[in-house]
Design an enzyme around this catalytic site. Structure first.
Site, PDB file in Angstrom:
ATOM      1  N   ASP A   1     -29.106   0.962 -12.117  1.00  0.00           N
ATOM      2  CA  ASP A   1     -28.645   0.616 -13.483  1.00  0.00           C
ATOM      3  C   ASP A   1     -27.428  -0.028 -13.191  1.00  0.00           C
ATOM      4  OD1 ASP A   1     -27.700   2.761 -11.201  1.00  0.00           O
ATOM      5  OD2 ASP A   1     -26.349   3.729 -11.979  1.00  0.00           O
TER       6      ASP A   1
ATOM      7  N   GLU B   1     -25.668  -0.011 -10.279  1.00  0.00           N
ATOM      8  CA  GLU B   1     -25.976  -0.634  -9.178  1.00  0.00           C
ATOM      9  C   GLU B   1     -26.665   0.005  -8.048  1.00  0.00           C
ATOM     10  OE1 GLU B   1     -23.179  -4.117  -7.863  1.00  0.00           O
ATOM     11  OE2 GLU B   1     -24.851  -4.826  -9.432  1.00  0.00           O
ATOM     12  N   GLU B   2     -27.149   1.601  -8.296  1.00  0.00           N
ATOM     13  CA  GLU B   2     -27.460   2.329  -7.381  1.00  0.00           C
ATOM     14  C   GLU B   2     -29.204   3.173  -7.108  1.00  0.00           C
ATOM     15  OE1 GLU B   2     -24.138   5.318  -7.840  1.00  0.00           O
ATOM     16  OE2 GLU B   2     -23.153   4.193  -6.051  1.00  0.00           O
TER      17      GLU B   2
END
Ligand SMILES: *[C@@H]1O[C@H](CO)[C@@H](O)[C@H](O)[C@H]1NC(C)=O
Ligand SMILES: *[C@@H]1O[C@H](CO)[C@@H](O)[C@H](O)[C@H]1NC(C)=O
Length: 616
Positions: A209, A212-213
């Site tokens: 997403d 960046e997780e």
């Protein structure tokens, strides 16, 4: 100047907020005028904040290639000294819209550099793969010199190509409208084509997403992918090409988009492995509304536009989720603006509010106001009723024409509410106007995490533009209503080829009278020593550092790269001599050896220049 145009003309302010004799009538009026003034100055800070992080001449961008935009100049804790496809796309979209509106040719030069850099970047193979099957386009992050970054990272991320297509199409349309058809067809389109093919091929596969997780499918990503394919179809046609894969996939993406709605709010991430078990209330969705805003679209729920009842209900659900968890929000009543973070379960840097999410909360509402005014009415449904009642307790379901007093009261309450989010950002922005990534959730306030986050600045510019009623071009949302009755898991395999032409035509441009010259000195120093620039002209102290030398900054100093940097705005064409100077803690001034350095400030349309040199 560029930011001048973002200000509402004074006459409008007076007619809206002052009584006939020109004296403000209520305390609210004073508050709004104060906010207007702050926005004007912060707009200028934000514009220069972006350019400082842009290679190759940006003051804080030493080492970045031309047209390469850093996420932040911060090199440690956290290290954001890289370029991201998403951040760059979003920031350049703001700059392209600004260029189109103002004709600022300095911006156009940067835009052309950015596009040339993207042509090359698309061909860089890295951990996500290469261009041959498109997979490499999902790589989110590159070194500032446009080489692949091989560190462990959340990859691929599938929003970058779509966002890049959107900004290039916006600029491509300008080229077409201004008779630069071959630049649109031969330079811009080949890059856009790869990004559209990628999006049509991979939209239905999981990826990371925007934060960046999480690995899965993400509302923001799906929404911007749909937008890119829709405008891609039209743009392809306008350059004499076509995008069959855009046509086959766009309706399916729109179908999938509906899945994220749970009846109350958007669940921003789905198909998660592993599933972190969050509520799904996430500023991801507010950013999606902001970045797919179409000034010509209606407010129907399936379109997820800023004014749609769904997205207003979602705005309330997401912003409310931060009321109880941040001490700085405590005691703020329902219906008044609060500091907004990414999602309530966030623990990154202890999970604080972010400038760009708080600004997006304002921007969605300004964009919705534009849409209500354009439509000439506003409809409250059972979905959006609680949003409206929070800001205007007597609100009821119904359709209110713009001539009605209800419309006036509701839109006024919405504008006040939106301004509240900007005022929260104002409250927690330091005097310098510098916008970091986050600000402290505790009562002490204060900036946190990466400094000078480029995206924070861009989100300020787009908020300010929306607040002043300056809207970006339509992307065709109104006509992209096809919705298959059953959603299918699909994909269209694309073809990819390097975009090789970056020979821009000679665009007319305004010569820069003043140029910000950045000095990058590589000078080993010991603790207590500072490096300055002293030179032959008064602006550089006439050889006397105490009288006007430029103090350089060591925030990026490393053993391997002992960088001292700083800048001075000088008249184009000025010729001068200069030297680097140590100014010791005990007051001694030591000039470097060797002959004087010589420099002439370039005369061109560029407002930035940089020089580099080793201490001699
Ligand atoms: C590009 O930058 C990376 C990381 O900053 C560095 O390791 C690499 O040597 C550079 N490559 C070139 C060709 O300059
Ligand atoms: C792919 O599309 C189908 C149909 O819309 C959907 O059910 C599925 O969750 C999607 N998967 C991903 C990863 O996008």
């Amino acid at each position: 100047m560029i930011f001048q145009s973002l200000l509402a003309p004074c006459s409008i302010l007076i007619s809206l907020f002052a009584s006939a004799n020109g004296i403000p009538t209520t305390p609210t009026v004073n508050k709004r005028a104060e906010l207007d003034a702050w926005i004007a100055s912060q707009t200028s800070v934000s514009y220069f904040g972006i350019l400082a992080n842009l290679g190759s001449a940006g003051e804080k961008a030493y080492g970045a290639s031309a047209g390469t935009l850093l996420a932040s100049p911060s090199t440690h804790d956290p290290d954001y000294f890289f370029t991201w496809a998403r951040d760059s796309g979003l920031v350049f979209k703001a700059l392209v819209d600004e260029f189109i509106r103002t004709g600022n040719t300095e911006l156009q030069i940067q835009i052309n550099d950015y596009i040339s850099a993207q042509a090359k970047l698309q061909t860089v193979s890295g951990p996500s793969g290469s261009l041959s099957d498109g997979a490499g386009l999902g790589e989110p992050k590159f070194n500032p010199n446009n080489t692949a970054y091989y560190g462990v990272w959340g990859r691929p991320q599938r929003d970058g190509p779509a966002l890049r297509a959107t900004v290039l199409i916006a600029y491509g349309r300008w080229l077409l409208e201004n008779n630069y058809k071959s630049a649109a067809a031969d330079i811009v389109w080949p890059i856009v084509r790869n990004d559209l093919e990628y999006t049509a091929q991979y939209w239905n596969q999981t990826g990371f997403d925007l934060w960046e997780e999480t690995q899965g499918a993400s509302f923001f990503t799906t929404a911007v992918q749909h937008r890119a394919l829709v405008e891609g179809i039209k743009f392809a046609g306008s350059v004499g090409a076509s995008c069959a894969n855009c046509e086959s996939q766009a309706p399916q993406i729109r179908c999938f988009l509906q899945h994220y709605w749970n009846g109350k709010h958007v669940v921003s991430n789905t198909n998660l492995t592993p599933d972190p078990g969050r509520t799904g209330k996430d500023a991801n969705s507010i950013l999606a509304a902001v970045h797919t805003f179409d000034p010509e679209a209606g407010c129907d729920d399936a379109g997820f536009q800023p004014c749609s009842p769904r997205m207003l209900a979602n705005h309330k659900a997401v912003t409310d989720s931060f009321r109880a968890i941040y001490p700085i929000n405590s005691g703020i009543a329902q219906g008044s603006a609060v500091a907004v973070g990414r999602y309530s379960e966030d623990v990154y840097f202890d999970g604080n509010p972010w400038y760009l999410t708080t600004l997006a909360a304002a921007e969605q509402l300004y964009s919705a106001l534009y849409q209500f005014n354009k439509a000439g009415s506003l409809t409250i449904t059972s979905t959006s009723l609680s949003f409206w009642q929070a800001i205007s307790p007597s609100a009821t379901e119904g359709t209110f024409p713009s001539s009605s007093s209800a419309f006036a009261a509701l839109t006024s309450a919405m504008r006040t509410y939106a301004d509240g989010y900007v005022a929260v950002v104002q409250k927690y922005t330091p005097e310098s106007g510098s916008l970091a990534e986050q600000f402290n959730r505790n009562t002490v306030g204060g900036p946190l995490s990466a400094s000078d986050l480029t995206w924070s600045y861009a989100s300020f510019l787009t908020m300010a533009a929306a607040r002043n009623g300056f809207v970006p071009a339509s992307w065709g949302a109104k006509d992209a209503t096809s919705l298959p009755s059953v959603c299918a898991a699909t994909s269209a395999t694309g073809t990819y080829s390097p975009a090789t032409n970056t020979n821009w035509p000679d665009f007319p441009c305004t010569p820069a009278k003043l140029v910000r010259v950045t000095f990058n000195a590589l000078a080993k120093t010991s603790v207590g020593q500072n490096v300055w620039v002293a030179g032959s002209i008064p602006e550089l102290g006439s050889w006397d550092v105490g009288k006007g030398g430029v103090r350089l900054d060591a925030s990026r100093y490393l053993e391997a790269m002992p960088l001292w940097f700083g800048s001075k705005t000088l008249e184009a064409g000025t010729a001068f001599e200069y030297k680097y100077v140590h100014w010791e803690a005990d007051g001694r001034v030591i000039f470097e050896g060797g002959p004087n350095r010589k420099y002439t400030v370039p005369t061109s349309c560029r407002m930035g220049a940089s020089v580099e040199g080793n201490w001699q």
